[in-house]
Design a protein around this motif. Sequence first.
Motif, mmCIF file in Angstrom:
data_model
loop_
_atom_site.group_PDB
_atom_site.id
_atom_site.type_symbol
_atom_site.label_atom_id
_atom_site.label_comp_id
_atom_site.label_asym_id
_atom_site.label_seq_id
_atom_site.Cartn_x
_atom_site.Cartn_y
_atom_site.Cartn_z
ATOM 1 N N ASN A 22 0.812 -1.213 0.000
ATOM 2 C CA ASN A 22 0.000 0.000 0.000
ATOM 3 C C ASN A 22 0.852 1.272 0.000
ATOM 4 O O ASN A 22 0.413 2.309 0.482
ATOM 5 C CB ASN A 22 -0.904 0.010 1.243
ATOM 6 C CG ASN A 22 -1.876 -1.129 1.224
ATOM 7 O OD1 ASN A 22 -2.622 -1.270 0.272
ATOM 8 N ND2 ASN A 22 -1.856 -1.955 2.248
ATOM 9 N N VAL A 26 -2.981 3.839 -1.382
ATOM 10 C CA VAL A 26 -4.307 3.279 -1.646
ATOM 11 C C VAL A 26 -4.269 1.825 -1.185
ATOM 12 O O VAL A 26 -3.333 1.093 -1.503
ATOM 13 C CB VAL A 26 -4.668 3.348 -3.147
ATOM 14 C CG1 VAL A 26 -5.987 2.652 -3.419
ATOM 15 C CG2 VAL A 26 -4.700 4.783 -3.619
ATOM 16 N N CYS A 27 -5.280 1.430 -0.439
ATOM 17 C CA CYS A 27 -5.320 0.077 0.115
ATOM 18 C C CYS A 27 -5.714 -0.909 -0.975
ATOM 19 O O CYS A 27 -6.742 -0.740 -1.620
ATOM 20 C CB CYS A 27 -6.320 0.023 1.257
ATOM 21 S SG CYS A 27 -6.397 -1.583 2.037
ATOM 22 N N TRP A 30 -7.288 -5.949 1.898
ATOM 23 C CA TRP A 30 -7.908 -5.893 3.214
ATOM 24 C C TRP A 30 -9.032 -6.901 3.247
ATOM 25 O O TRP A 30 -10.008 -6.782 2.518
ATOM 26 C CB TRP A 30 -8.414 -4.479 3.505
ATOM 27 C CG TRP A 30 -8.886 -4.305 4.910
ATOM 28 C CD1 TRP A 30 -10.152 -4.139 5.305
ATOM 29 C CD2 TRP A 30 -8.103 -4.300 6.085
ATOM 30 N NE1 TRP A 30 -10.219 -4.019 6.650
ATOM 31 C CE2 TRP A 30 -8.956 -4.116 7.166
ATOM 32 C CE3 TRP A 30 -6.739 -4.444 6.337
ATOM 33 C CZ2 TRP A 30 -8.517 -4.059 8.472
ATOM 34 C CZ3 TRP A 30 -6.302 -4.386 7.628
ATOM 35 C CH2 TRP A 30 -7.183 -4.196 8.689
ATOM 36 N N TYR A 35 -9.398 -2.666 -2.496
ATOM 37 C CA TYR A 35 -10.014 -1.337 -2.462
ATOM 38 C C TYR A 35 -9.148 -0.411 -3.303
ATOM 39 O O TYR A 35 -7.939 -0.351 -3.127
ATOM 40 C CB TYR A 35 -10.080 -0.803 -1.024
ATOM 41 C CG TYR A 35 -10.985 -1.617 -0.128
ATOM 42 C CD1 TYR A 35 -12.350 -1.396 -0.123
ATOM 43 C CD2 TYR A 35 -10.473 -2.602 0.704
ATOM 44 C CE1 TYR A 35 -13.182 -2.129 0.697
ATOM 45 C CE2 TYR A 35 -11.285 -3.329 1.525
ATOM 46 C CZ TYR A 35 -12.636 -3.099 1.522
ATOM 47 O OH TYR A 35 -13.458 -3.824 2.326
ATOM 48 N N THR A 36 -9.758 0.347 -4.186
ATOM 49 C CA THR A 36 -8.969 1.231 -5.058
ATOM 50 C C THR A 36 -8.993 2.681 -4.594
ATOM 51 O O THR A 36 -8.084 3.430 -4.892
ATOM 52 C CB THR A 36 -9.518 1.164 -6.492
ATOM 53 O OG1 THR A 36 -10.904 1.482 -6.476
ATOM 54 C CG2 THR A 36 -9.311 -0.215 -7.078
ATOM 55 N N ASP A 37 -9.994 3.103 -3.850
ATOM 56 C CA ASP A 37 -10.098 4.506 -3.484
ATOM 57 C C ASP A 37 -10.033 4.741 -1.975
ATOM 58 O O ASP A 37 -10.431 5.794 -1.490
ATOM 59 C CB ASP A 37 -11.414 5.091 -3.995
ATOM 60 C CG ASP A 37 -11.473 5.086 -5.519
ATOM 61 O OD1 ASP A 37 -10.394 5.188 -6.133
ATOM 62 O OD2 ASP A 37 -12.581 4.968 -6.059
ATOM 63 N N LEU A 38 -9.539 3.798 -1.198
ATOM 64 C CA LEU A 38 -9.478 3.945 0.257
ATOM 65 C C LEU A 38 -8.043 4.224 0.677
ATOM 66 O O LEU A 38 -7.169 3.362 0.531
ATOM 67 C CB LEU A 38 -9.984 2.673 0.935
ATOM 68 C CG LEU A 38 -10.041 2.709 2.445
ATOM 69 C CD1 LEU A 38 -11.066 3.735 2.918
ATOM 70 C CD2 LEU A 38 -10.407 1.339 2.984
ATOM 71 N N ILE A 42 -6.742 6.355 6.423
ATOM 72 C CA ILE A 42 -8.119 6.155 6.913
ATOM 73 C C ILE A 42 -8.268 4.739 7.448
ATOM 74 O O ILE A 42 -8.868 4.520 8.506
ATOM 75 C CB ILE A 42 -9.139 6.404 5.779
ATOM 76 C CG1 ILE A 42 -8.991 7.790 5.208
ATOM 77 C CG2 ILE A 42 -10.544 6.074 6.239
ATOM 78 C CD1 ILE A 42 -9.922 8.827 5.754
ATOM 79 N N LEU A 43 -7.715 3.784 6.727
ATOM 80 C CA LEU A 43 -7.786 2.401 7.162
ATOM 81 C C LEU A 43 -7.057 2.206 8.492
ATOM 82 O O LEU A 43 -7.540 1.497 9.381
ATOM 83 C CB LEU A 43 -7.203 1.481 6.085
ATOM 84 C CG LEU A 43 -7.284 -0.006 6.371
ATOM 85 C CD1 LEU A 43 -8.735 -0.438 6.467
ATOM 86 C CD2 LEU A 43 -6.539 -0.776 5.319
#
Length: 135
Positions: A22, A26-27, A30, A35-38, A42-43
């Motif tokens: 990551n 971008v994650c 998980w 996930y492309t937009d997380l 934030i995670l």
Amino acid sequence: MVVSLILILALVVFLAVFIGHNISNVCTFWFFKTYTDLPVTILVFIAFASGIVLSLLCVLFYRLRKSDEEKEVQAAKSRVQKAEEKERRLQEKNDKKEAKIAAKEAKASKSKKAKPEDANKTLEMSAADLQNMSK
């Protein structure tokens, strides 16, 4: 000790792999989902918050369980104290009974001691009376 060291090292390796995948902020991995937009930050904050919530739940359950155990221990102590108090009262009753019996025996032995003396006096009197009578 060794097991905890191995677990810590495994956690560090997992974090290193997670951060390496990551690095583009971008994650991508998980719970086996991409996930492309997380963003990773934030995670991380979500993981931190869920860790705090779970820790608080563990502490609350531990305290509830501990308070229940303390109540059980307190109840057991009170039962033991009641039993000891009952035993003490029973022992006092037995001591009082033994004291009464001992007093009665002492009184009886005093009266028994007095009776032989009285008997000796009457025997002496009767012997003296017999002597007076024979004269």
